[in-house]
Design a protein around this motif. Sequence first.
Motif, PDB file in Angstrom:
ATOM      1  N   ASP A 286     -19.402 -19.544 -21.886  1.00  0.00           N
ATOM      2  CA  ASP A 286     -19.930 -20.715 -21.176  1.00  0.00           C
ATOM      3  C   ASP A 286     -19.406 -20.816 -19.748  1.00  0.00           C
ATOM      4  O   ASP A 286     -19.974 -21.558 -18.934  1.00  0.00           O
ATOM      5  N   ALA A 287     -18.337 -20.103 -19.424  1.00  0.00           N
ATOM      6  CA  ALA A 287     -17.746 -20.187 -18.086  1.00  0.00           C
ATOM      7  C   ALA A 287     -18.239 -19.092 -17.152  1.00  0.00           C
ATOM      8  O   ALA A 287     -17.887 -19.088 -15.975  1.00  0.00           O
ATOM      9  N   VAL A 288     -19.040 -18.144 -17.654  1.00  0.00           N
ATOM     10  CA  VAL A 288     -19.527 -17.057 -16.796  1.00  0.00           C
ATOM     11  C   VAL A 288     -20.547 -17.628 -15.816  1.00  0.00           C
ATOM     12  O   VAL A 288     -21.540 -18.229 -16.235  1.00  0.00           O
ATOM     13  N   PRO A 289     -20.348 -17.476 -14.502  1.00  0.00           N
ATOM     14  CA  PRO A 289     -21.265 -18.085 -13.535  1.00  0.00           C
ATOM     15  C   PRO A 289     -22.522 -17.255 -13.307  1.00  0.00           C
ATOM     16  O   PRO A 289     -22.575 -16.070 -13.637  1.00  0.00           O
ATOM     17  N   PHE A 290     -23.533 -17.888 -12.717  1.00  0.00           N
ATOM     18  CA  PHE A 290     -24.742 -17.268 -12.163  1.00  0.00           C
ATOM     19  C   PHE A 290     -25.776 -16.805 -13.190  1.00  0.00           C
ATOM     20  O   PHE A 290     -26.876 -16.445 -12.810  1.00  0.00           O
ATOM     21  N   ILE A 291     -25.444 -16.781 -14.469  1.00  0.00           N
ATOM     22  CA  ILE A 291     -26.341 -16.186 -15.457  1.00  0.00           C
ATOM     23  C   ILE A 291     -27.076 -17.255 -16.257  1.00  0.00           C
ATOM     24  O   ILE A 291     -26.673 -18.419 -16.287  1.00  0.00           O
ATOM     25  N   ILE A 316     -23.969 -12.689  -7.390  1.00  0.00           N
ATOM     26  CA  ILE A 316     -24.191 -14.122  -7.278  1.00  0.00           C
ATOM     27  C   ILE A 316     -25.664 -14.492  -7.323  1.00  0.00           C
ATOM     28  O   ILE A 316     -25.998 -15.664  -7.427  1.00  0.00           O
ATOM     29  N   GLY A 317     -26.550 -13.501  -7.236  1.00  0.00           N
ATOM     30  CA  GLY A 317     -27.971 -13.775  -7.385  1.00  0.00           C
ATOM     31  C   GLY A 317     -28.406 -13.872  -8.831  1.00  0.00           C
ATOM     32  O   GLY A 317     -29.577 -14.146  -9.107  1.00  0.00           O
ATOM     33  N   GLY A 318     -27.490 -13.632  -9.774  1.00  0.00           N
ATOM     34  CA  GLY A 318     -27.821 -13.729 -11.187  1.00  0.00           C
ATOM     35  C   GLY A 318     -28.217 -12.413 -11.831  1.00  0.00           C
ATOM     36  O   GLY A 318     -28.587 -12.378 -13.001  1.00  0.00           O
ATOM     37  N   PHE A 319     -28.151 -11.302 -11.102  1.00  0.00           N
ATOM     38  CA  PHE A 319     -28.469  -9.994 -11.673  1.00  0.00           C
ATOM     39  C   PHE A 319     -27.249  -9.478 -12.445  1.00  0.00           C
ATOM     40  O   PHE A 319     -26.107  -9.678 -12.032  1.00  0.00           O
ATOM     41  N   THR A 320     -27.535  -8.812 -13.560  1.00  0.00           N
ATOM     42  CA  THR A 320     -26.452  -8.353 -14.424  1.00  0.00           C
ATOM     43  C   THR A 320     -26.673  -6.915 -14.859  1.00  0.00           C
ATOM     44  O   THR A 320     -27.781  -6.372 -14.774  1.00  0.00           O
ATOM     45  N   GLU A 442     -24.522 -22.959  -8.649  1.00  0.00           N
ATOM     46  CA  GLU A 442     -23.471 -21.936  -8.690  1.00  0.00           C
ATOM     47  C   GLU A 442     -23.696 -20.869  -7.631  1.00  0.00           C
ATOM     48  O   GLU A 442     -22.784 -20.516  -6.870  1.00  0.00           O
ATOM     49  N   SER A 443     -24.915 -20.349  -7.570  1.00  0.00           N
ATOM     50  CA  SER A 443     -25.197 -19.276  -6.623  1.00  0.00           C
ATOM     51  C   SER A 443     -25.165 -19.780  -5.183  1.00  0.00           C
ATOM     52  O   SER A 443     -24.634 -19.123  -4.293  1.00  0.00           O
ATOM     53  N   CYS A 444     -25.710 -20.953  -4.943  1.00  0.00           N
ATOM     54  CA  CYS A 444     -25.672 -21.524  -3.602  1.00  0.00           C
ATOM     55  C   CYS A 444     -24.237 -21.812  -3.180  1.00  0.00           C
ATOM     56  O   CYS A 444     -23.846 -21.556  -2.033  1.00  0.00           O
ATOM     57  N   GLY A 445     -23.419 -22.326  -4.113  1.00  0.00           N
ATOM     58  CA  GLY A 445     -22.022 -22.619  -3.799  1.00  0.00           C
ATOM     59  C   GLY A 445     -21.238 -21.370  -3.442  1.00  0.00           C
ATOM     60  O   GLY A 445     -20.448 -21.358  -2.491  1.00  0.00           O
TER      61      GLY A 445
END
Length: 553
Positions: A286-291, A316-320, A442-445
């Motif tokens: 639950d703490a992993v950002p951007f996804i 940070i764009g959400g790509f994994t 998250e990504s904007c921050g």
Amino acid sequence: MKRKIAAIFAADIAGYSRLVAEDEEETLRRLASYREVIDDFIAKASGRIFNTAGDAVLAEFPSAVDAVRCAIDIQESLRTRNMAYPPSRQMSFRIGITIGDVVERNGDLLGDGVNIAARLEGLAEVGGICVSRAVHEQVANKLSVQFADIGAQEVKNIPTPVHAYMVAMRREDGSYATPQLKKVAKAEPALNWMWPLVVGVVSVVAIGVGGFLYFTKLETAQVKSTAASPVPSPAVAPSPSPTPTVAEKAPAPLPTSTPTQTTTTAAMPTPIPPPPAASAGKIAVDAVPFIGERQRAFLSNEYAAAGDYKAFALNIGGFTGSALNQPNEEAARNTALDQCQKRADAAQSPRRCELYALGNKVVYSRGNPPMPPQPWVRHDPTTERPFVAKDFPMLRDQARTRVENMYAPAAKSRSVALGPGGQYFMALGASSPEETTRRSLESCGAFAGSACMIVAVDDVFVVPIPTLLRPNGFFHAATNSSIVADARDEVVRKLGVGTGWNAVAVGTAGRPGLGLKAADEQTAVNTALADCAKHDSECHVIAIGPFTVGPTN
């Protein structure tokens, strides 16, 4: 000849001679491409190029705000382009800016203002910006920019020291780089009668050092390097594709320098907390950002159940990217990063992928991005209105066109977060409004280096969007220098209560007037001006809703 005051911009390429010597044809081709970018930004900021020579560019601007905003846009755009090249072949500019009295002759500008701008450019870091004190005073409260004071600098052919400031540029991860101070101490002139003594002392020291080096054996430590052994081609874990997201570091509109306009100087980014440690042998999913939720489900199930040699990468764009059941840690690391970067590159994301977890251990060094306090969205029928891209605040026309082309037709759930410097991030096609707002924030921050604000969710603007005056920044009453210090806490308290349209006005003494919980924007503005006029003079509006505002043209 005609004299005038102008903001002078000077730029040239760091290490240009070396780049040409290594590959002249490729360097000249890239210089032409980069110059197109620079020329375009200068023209859009109402600047004029008045001289060029080789890799150098000299331009004038009608205001210091225009010049600094343009310089930041140029450096951030070129930094993204440079990411495609190895460090030794990157083409980075230094930029210097000052305000000065110059002479115009046949379209060219001459005078100390031009010379000082060129000297400031020489003080700037590679890929950085250095400005004079006059420029700093003009822009410090008008742009969301941080500065480092490097003090008085002795520069060539300028008789008096130039007080200079470095602009703190954003790194790739959205945080701010600390400029390296280049303060030069002024050397005291030696007295003529001391020269014989100085020469004698230097001679004795030289003889002593020479003897010491002659009779002393100098040892050099050897550095041992080891080469990694090749690994078999790994199997790539079928991690889910990320929900489409779009980020852009869009420059904020340029505020005017009229006395009636007031913005808030941005504070340095809040320190980012460290990433969460693994708990009970598992990643704190639950703490992993951007996804998104699909990636979280993958981490909770397939990834958690896999063997030790596994890895998970993100940007940070959400790509994994992920790799499971690999022969060793190195193979897991490389495969996860490669998969993530290929996905990011296919979507033309400028952000680089980084390793988040190796096995069940979190190794991500960036920590969690800065986030605003909850609730992230407060629905208020009084202020909400349909989303129209052309009304999106603090974006240039090109960015608004991009939002219109990508956001408006995208599938729900979608949202746009806006940063205090005009950065924005769109999270599109998420599984729920809660997911899309979290991901865009998250990504904007991470992108902006400070907390962002949700401006739109699906088809609605969820914050008041001023139309009577132009939004140009985030309004923070507690730190706004236009409001007298002893009144700021009261303004904060009153603005935090209720819904509807709010406006803030101030007069020459900084005494605030408030229009609170109004049914429409005009009523809030009129009430704020009337309230201010009770205890101050020459009142003008400085904030509407969550934004600082200025004249519309």
